[in-house]
Structures are given as structure tokens and as C-alpha cells.
Design a protein around this motif. Sequence first.
Motif, mmCIF file in Angstrom:
data_model
loop_
_atom_site.group_PDB
_atom_site.id
_atom_site.type_symbol
_atom_site.label_atom_id
_atom_site.label_comp_id
_atom_site.label_asym_id
_atom_site.label_seq_id
_atom_site.Cartn_x
_atom_site.Cartn_y
_atom_site.Cartn_z
ATOM 1 N N UNK A 166 75.987 -16.369 -88.809
ATOM 2 C CA UNK A 166 76.678 -17.566 -87.990
ATOM 3 C C UNK A 166 75.590 -18.858 -87.300
ATOM 4 N N UNK A 167 75.644 -19.570 -87.094
ATOM 5 C CA UNK A 167 75.124 -20.726 -87.299
ATOM 6 C C UNK A 167 73.571 -20.861 -87.972
ATOM 7 N N UNK A 168 73.820 -20.812 -89.074
ATOM 8 C CA UNK A 168 72.831 -20.576 -90.144
ATOM 9 C C UNK A 168 73.099 -22.544 -90.666
ATOM 10 N N UNK A 169 72.276 -22.819 -91.097
ATOM 11 C CA UNK A 169 72.165 -24.087 -91.672
ATOM 12 C C UNK A 169 71.707 -24.356 -93.378
ATOM 13 N N UNK A 170 72.438 -24.713 -94.057
ATOM 14 C CA UNK A 170 72.429 -23.780 -95.526
ATOM 15 C C UNK A 170 71.621 -25.536 -95.585
ATOM 16 N N UNK A 207 75.943 -25.434 -102.000
ATOM 17 C CA UNK A 207 75.085 -25.295 -101.048
ATOM 18 C C UNK A 207 74.407 -24.159 -100.472
ATOM 19 N N UNK A 208 72.966 -23.491 -100.296
ATOM 20 C CA UNK A 208 72.205 -22.562 -101.230
ATOM 21 C C UNK A 208 72.014 -21.840 -99.454
ATOM 22 N N UNK A 209 71.202 -21.358 -99.047
ATOM 23 C CA UNK A 209 71.390 -20.555 -98.045
ATOM 24 C C UNK A 209 69.695 -19.032 -98.383
#
Length: 299
Positions: A80-84, A121-123
Motif C-alpha cells: 500500500x502506498x507504493x508508487x508505480x 504501470x509496473x512495480x
Amino acid sequence: MSTAMNDLVADITNRIANGVAPWRATWSSGQAVEPLRADGNRFTGVNAMLLSMAGFNRGYTSPYWFTFKQALALDACVRKGERGTPALLYKPFKSANDNDDDGHDGGAPAARGRAYAASYTVFNASQIDGLDAKHLVTPPAPRWTEGELPAAIAAYPAKIVYGLQHHPCYREAQDTIFMPPADQFETFADYCATLAHEQLHHTGAASRLNRPSLENYHKDLEARATEELIAELGSYFLTLRCGVPYSEALIDNHAAYLGYWSSVAAKTPNALVSAAAAAQRAVDYLLAQAEAATLPMAA
């Protein structure tokens, strides 16, 4: 393309237009890694540039990148809260709902027929909980031995003439690369990277990739600027693959060419994406030719 992707490409383009190549920190640090898709295949073209830079700037140690759905499919979840990070793909008009970058490169639409640019979007694996440990391990750096050319650069078939009076260059009329001797460079890494840069120009000759920017190199300033950007990006992709470290001195020697590129970028919004795709094609060609040159002859 999405607003995030447009903003990212615009920011990079503006910095290049001012003579600053934002991938240089990853070059000189030796810490950047080639970004990998969830299936282990390499990202290429503009995505290789964008994701290697993002991974370096944010301190990610894993080379793996996943979409949100790919993580879920492995019973993992983006924290939660991670930016892609945006990545680019070209999608054929007939499959507008297919959000997959089959080419892995976010570029070269001409090779795929009519298509339009889109982004997704990728992480990084470092942003995801529940992944297998193999996705979180920092890969070993490519083998780099001081005083030895990487195999791909050494094996690429091109005529090279060495001389103390030579400025590094590729002359298409003679189909020859001219280089100072290796001991005239500040470091052997500088020599390797400079030779790679000229080899990438060599790939664009009419008998090879027939690149318009090389054909018009001495006729048109925009073509020259584009060709130098292609060689610069290609050097990044190739040295990232080979593990060759870059020094600030060598990087500064290439900076002047990038300033000319503003005239190209102002007229062609997707010029950076196109240059990255052309650079990837040049690198792929160079690697294929180097591999073919080392294969034993058939009996």
C-alpha cells in the motif's frame, strides 16, 4: 500515452536538450541493472532506459518489474502506498483492449504495422510482498575485466584503424572506424565505451541497418544530433549489458552533441522513444553479428 508517461518523457527530453543525459548517473555508478519482465525477459528500448533509471534513482535492488495483476497472479501484492513506474507499449489498433507489451521495448511501431502508443504501470519486486525470493536477489554484475574488451565489442566485425593522430569516429565512405590506441585513453573503460559508440554508428550503414540519421549525418544538423543520440543510448544499453563502467570525463565529451538535439525534440514529440527504439535495433544487430562472428564454420 498517459499523463505520467508524457511528463516523464518530456522531462527527460528537456534535460537532453540542455546537454544533460539523465541516464549518466547509472552509467558512472556501475549500480544500474538491466530491467527484467515478470517472465525474466529483458525490457528493451525506451523501457530499458526508463526502468533502469527508475530502479537506480529509487534504490531498488531487484531487476524484476511486475504489473499489479502479474503480482496478484503469483499470490503477491504491491504494498500500500507504493508508487508505480510508467512503461510504454505500442498496441495494434485491432487489439485496443490488450494491455501487454509483446515487444518488450515500447518502440519500433513501424515494424509492427499501424499501432498507437499507450502506457501501463509496473512495480519493482522491491515494492511487492509475497514474491519468490529469486525475484528479490540482486543479480551479479556482468563480468568486467580491466584491460579486456567485452566479448561482444571484441567480436563485432568492423574494420578499425588505429593511430595517434586519429579522433574517434566512423567514416561511412570508407566503412572504417578510426581510433586512437587504447593507451591514449584515461581508462580502459573509456576506450571500450568509445569503441562501442563508434561501432553503433557502424551498424547504421546502408549495407547494414540503413539508418537515415547516419546517411544524412553530414548534410543535416538534426540528423547528426539524432544519430549521436542513438549512439549514446546504444552505448548505454550495450555497456549496461557488458558491465563496462563509464567515467565522467568520457561522458562530458559526448555532452555537446546532446545540446543539438533540442531542434529535433521540438518538432517531434516522440523523438526520444524513436531514438531509443533505433538504438535497441542497433545493439541487437551488433550482438547478433558478434555472436555470428564467433560461431565455428560449418564443415
